[in-house]
Design an enzyme around this catalytic site. Structure first.
Site, PDB file in Angstrom:
ATOM      1  N   GLU A  86       0.864  -1.140   0.325  1.00 59.05           N
ATOM      2  CA  GLU A  86      -0.045   0.013  -0.069  1.00 59.05           C
ATOM      3  C   GLU A  86       1.108   1.204   0.128  1.00 59.05           C
ATOM      4  O   GLU A  86       1.813   1.290   0.849  1.00 59.05           O
ATOM      5  CB  GLU A  86      -0.967   0.009   1.076  1.00 59.05           C
ATOM      6  CG  GLU A  86      -1.804   1.254   1.269  1.00 59.05           C
ATOM      7  CD  GLU A  86      -2.863   1.094   2.546  1.00 59.05           C
ATOM      8  OE1 GLU A  86      -3.083  -0.048   2.911  1.00 59.05           O
ATOM      9  OE2 GLU A  86      -3.334   2.080   3.014  1.00 59.05           O
ATOM     10  N   LYS A 283      -6.957  -1.052  11.583  1.00 59.29           N
ATOM     11  CA  LYS A 283      -6.494  -1.425  10.348  1.00 59.29           C
ATOM     12  C   LYS A 283      -5.041  -0.638  10.087  1.00 59.29           C
ATOM     13  O   LYS A 283      -4.032  -1.084   9.567  1.00 59.29           O
ATOM     14  CB  LYS A 283      -7.656  -1.237   9.404  1.00 59.29           C
ATOM     15  CG  LYS A 283      -7.061  -1.891   7.987  1.00 59.29           C
ATOM     16  CD  LYS A 283      -6.526  -0.751   7.021  1.00 59.29           C
ATOM     17  CE  LYS A 283      -5.917  -1.353   5.669  1.00 59.29           C
ATOM     18  NZ  LYS A 283      -4.961  -0.414   5.033  1.00 59.29           N
ATOM     19  N   ASP A 299       4.359 -14.249  10.946  1.00 61.83           N
ATOM     20  CA  ASP A 299       2.998 -14.559  10.321  1.00 61.83           C
ATOM     21  C   ASP A 299       2.299 -13.560  10.747  1.00 61.83           C
ATOM     22  O   ASP A 299       1.591 -13.274  12.024  1.00 61.83           O
ATOM     23  CB  ASP A 299       2.575 -15.858  11.429  1.00 61.83           C
ATOM     24  CG  ASP A 299       1.339 -16.353  10.965  1.00 61.83           C
ATOM     25  OD1 ASP A 299       0.445 -15.722  10.230  1.00 61.83           O
ATOM     26  OD2 ASP A 299       1.136 -17.623  11.188  1.00 61.83           O
ATOM     27  N   HIS A 396      -2.118  10.712   0.709  1.00 60.60           N
ATOM     28  CA  HIS A 396      -2.268   9.205   0.133  1.00 60.60           C
ATOM     29  C   HIS A 396      -2.380   9.489  -1.329  1.00 60.60           C
ATOM     30  O   HIS A 396      -1.460   8.721  -1.958  1.00 60.60           O
ATOM     31  CB  HIS A 396      -3.679   8.838   0.545  1.00 60.60           C
ATOM     32  CG  HIS A 396      -3.841   7.493   0.428  1.00 60.60           C
ATOM     33  ND1 HIS A 396      -3.153   6.257   0.984  1.00 60.60           N
ATOM     34  CD2 HIS A 396      -4.626   7.010  -0.536  1.00 60.60           C
ATOM     35  CE1 HIS A 396      -3.459   5.400   0.428  1.00 60.60           C
ATOM     36  NE2 HIS A 396      -4.438   5.732  -0.579  1.00 60.60           N
TER      37      HIS A 396
HETATM   38  C1  MEV Z   1      -5.481   3.210   5.525  1.00 59.92           C
HETATM   39  O1  MEV Z   1      -4.880   2.046   4.908  1.00 59.92           O
HETATM   40  C2  MEV Z   1      -5.389   3.302   6.758  1.00 59.92           C
HETATM   41  C3  MEV Z   1      -6.150   4.609   7.368  1.00 59.92           C
HETATM   42  O2  MEV Z   1      -7.338   4.465   6.919  1.00 59.92           O
HETATM   43  C4  MEV Z   1      -6.107   4.440   8.770  1.00 59.92           C
HETATM   44  C5  MEV Z   1      -6.936   5.317   9.635  1.00 59.92           C
HETATM   45  O3  MEV Z   1      -8.194   5.875   8.922  1.00 59.92           O
HETATM   46  O4  MEV Z   1      -6.633   5.693  10.894  1.00 59.92           O
HETATM   47  C6  MEV Z   1      -5.684   5.840   6.839  1.00 59.92           C
END
Ligand code: MEV
Length: 442
Positions: A86, A283, A299, A396
């Protein structure tokens, strides 16, 4: 097209497997075969090594391998190896590392390193009777029966820490567990733990069968259902934290430091109380954790499963990180349960894993736990910092710009043009395409 099942796929040669796929799924189109083979390594030994990590292998699946430098962790500088597909993840980690380097860096504490496993069994017996048998006979036998398996681990300072009998009959009729805790020192320990547990299953059966404490009916009711480690290791846990005076929270977006601290804390609190947000929040944390987990040959499914189980430990899915701003001090931390190894498994086999461990200074498993927690915390700090200031898309999409341009088949010159075109504005997919089409048709 209706596909046919195949017998003996695993016994086909690599070319045989590819030919079968070509015929069965690709209408004989050989273009994909070329792609598959482009990813084969020129060095046959290295290729064989990778083929043998898994089964039915026909090619390699590359992951970008990047470095996030400038991580000051417990007073020592690290460059983190990160395997992740990513865009933005490595850049975000590096940005956080830089932010914290002159504020004392990241501090970590290993809270515990206990790993767990269970023999799950069914027995129609009075719980007190079984408990008595466990306390006075079985427990000792379980330790004795695993002495050979644990000898090496004990020499390294680990082994079986404790074994308990748990009565689970209130949750499922006649269900009991032998719950064991282990110290696996520098290894993740899955094979060691599972070998011990399988021996427990055997010894349990033998000792019950030979015992005079139980009736024939009770003995015959014993069924060992399974012996397996638990990937939920809430007692194998590390804390990583950062802190600084609120006034030091200068952000290049121009936001005032008090407002930044306030919004940041609100964002963490929202993730603590709102599972929808907590899922995305965690995430993002795992973006950082998994990238280092993969680069160090560990892992990531296990680390994911454990982190999310822990995030739900109070009955509601919640944030893994926490924040306070008491007395003018901003404090931000993560408690991460994570079970990893620096010996065994892929760590001795995969050349890039060896490289990762070398640049991390050949860490112990505990040091690696600290590094992983820091990587997760740094990632979360970067995400929240963007979210409460400029928004996530600005940074991003800038990182994603090259992906879009590669998809469009842009030349190097065109890529340079676009980087400068979007220098001061947010990249949007449609604007890249519009501008790309305008350039190409002018
Ligand atoms: C993207 O991979 C992860 C985010 O969405 C985490 C978050 O919103 O805290 C940027």
């Amino acid at each position: 097209m209706n596909h046919q099942p195949i017998e003996g796929f695993s016994r086909l040669t690599k070319q045989g497997k590819i030919d079968w796929l070509n015929g069965e799924y690709l209408n004989g189109d050989k273009t994909y075969e070329h792609i598959l083979k482009q990813y084969w390594n020129d060095n046959p030994e290295l290729q064989k090594l990778h083929d043998e990590f898994s089964e039915n292998t026909i090619s390699n699946f590359y992951m970008p391998y990047g470095i996030a430098p400038n991580f000051l962790i417990d007073g020592k500088l690290y460059a983190l190896p990160m395997a992740v597909e990513e865009s933005s993840v490595v850049a975000a980690a590096s940005k956080s590392a830089k932010f914290w380097i002159d504020k004392g860096g990241f501090k970590t504490t290993i809270i515990n390193t206990k790993k767990l496993g269970h023999t799950h069994f069914i027995m129609d017996v009075e719980p007190h009777k079984l408990q008595h048998f466990f306390n006075f006979k079985l427990k000792k036998k379980l330790f004795e029966a695993t002495e050979d398996i644990t000898a090496n681990m004990r020499r390294r300072g680990g082994g079986i820490l404790n074994i308990r009998l748990l009565d689970k009959t209130a949750e499922m009729p006649h269900y009991y567990q032998l719950k064991a805790s282990f110290d696996t020192v520098d290894s993740m320990g899955a094979n060691f733990i599972n070998s011990c547990l399988e021996q427990f299953g055997k010894t349990l059966k033998e000792e019950i069968a030979a015992s005079e404490d139980f009736s024939m009916q009770e003995k015959e009711s014993l069924q060992v259902v399974m012996n397996i480690l638990s990937n939920y290791t809430p007692d194998c846990i590390v804390r990583a934290e950062v802190s600084c005076p609120v006034e030091d929270l200068k952000d290049d977006s121009g936001i005032a430091h008090e407002e930044f601290a306030w919004k940041f804390k609100q964002a963490v609190t929202i993730a603590e109380i709102e599972p929808y947000r907590a899922t995305t929040h965690n995430k993002g944390i795992m973006n950082g954790v998994d990238a280092v987990v993969i680069a160090t040959g560990n892992d990531f499914r296990a680390t994911e499963a454990c982190a999310h189980a822990y995030a739900s430990r109070n009955g509601k899915y919640s944030s893994l990180t926490h924040c306070t701003t008491d007395n003018g001090i901003f404090r931000f931390w993560i408690d991460l349960p994570v079970s990893v190894g620096v010996v065994g498994g892929l760590t001795n086999l995969h050349p890039l894993v060896k490289f990762s461990l070398a640049i991390l200074g050949k860490p112990s498993a505990q040091q690696l736990m600290s590094i992983l927690a820091v990587s997760g915390l740094a990632q979360n700090f970067a995400a929240l910092r963007s979210l409460v200031t400029t928004g996530i898309q600005k940074g991003h999409m800038k990182m994603h710009l090259l992906n879009i341009l590669n998809q469009l088949g842009a030349t190097e010159e065109e890529k340079k043009y676009f980087v400068s075109y979007f220098r001061d504005k947010t990249v949007s997919h449609h604007e890249v395409i519009d501008e790309f089409n305008r350039l190409r048709t002018q």
